[in-house]
Design a protein around this motif. Structure first.
Motif, mmCIF file in Angstrom:
data_model
loop_
_atom_site.group_PDB
_atom_site.id
_atom_site.type_symbol
_atom_site.label_atom_id
_atom_site.label_comp_id
_atom_site.label_asym_id
_atom_site.label_seq_id
_atom_site.Cartn_x
_atom_site.Cartn_y
_atom_site.Cartn_z
ATOM 1 N N ASN A 265 -0.189 102.246 102.015
ATOM 2 C CA ASN A 265 -0.973 101.727 103.308
ATOM 3 C C ASN A 265 -2.396 102.463 103.020
ATOM 4 O OD1 ASN A 265 -0.662 104.446 104.176
ATOM 5 N ND2 ASN A 265 1.115 103.470 105.707
ATOM 6 N N GLU B 73 -1.621 98.266 99.378
ATOM 7 C CA GLU B 73 -0.867 96.964 99.777
ATOM 8 C C GLU B 73 -1.654 95.778 99.765
ATOM 9 O OE1 GLU B 73 2.412 95.648 100.621
ATOM 10 O OE2 GLU B 73 3.435 97.739 100.386
ATOM 11 N N THR C 239 4.943 102.667 100.965
ATOM 12 C CA THR C 239 5.311 101.551 101.828
ATOM 13 C C THR C 239 6.659 100.752 101.220
ATOM 14 O OG1 THR C 239 3.751 99.968 100.987
ATOM 15 C CG2 THR C 239 3.238 101.162 103.036
#
Length: 70
Positions: free
Chosen positions: A58, A40, A64
């Motif tokens: 993550n 991310e 995610t």
């Protein structure tokens, strides 16, 4: 899925799964794409490609966002 792209283009069921398992699943279900696992926040090109799926993970390596073709 965007116009012009073929086969499965969204994997809602992979949210929370391991990023590498998600990559293998996506590439098995849609052999026309290359799945890329990214942390991310990693900067990426925002152009659309029918042969690319970005898998956002993550720091634990868990997916995610919903992986989609593009």
């Amino acid at each position: 899925m965007a116009s012009g792209c073929m086969r499965k283009g969204m994997w809602l069921e992979l949210i929370g799964s391991d990023g590498n398992i998600a990559k293998a699943t996506i590439e098995r279900q849609n052999p026309l794409v290359i799945a890329i696992v990214l942390l991310e926040g990693t900067p990426v090109s925002r152009d659309f490609k029918c042969n690319r799926v970005i898998i956002w993970v993550n720091t634990l390596g868990k997916v995610t966002r919903v992986p989609v073709v593009g």
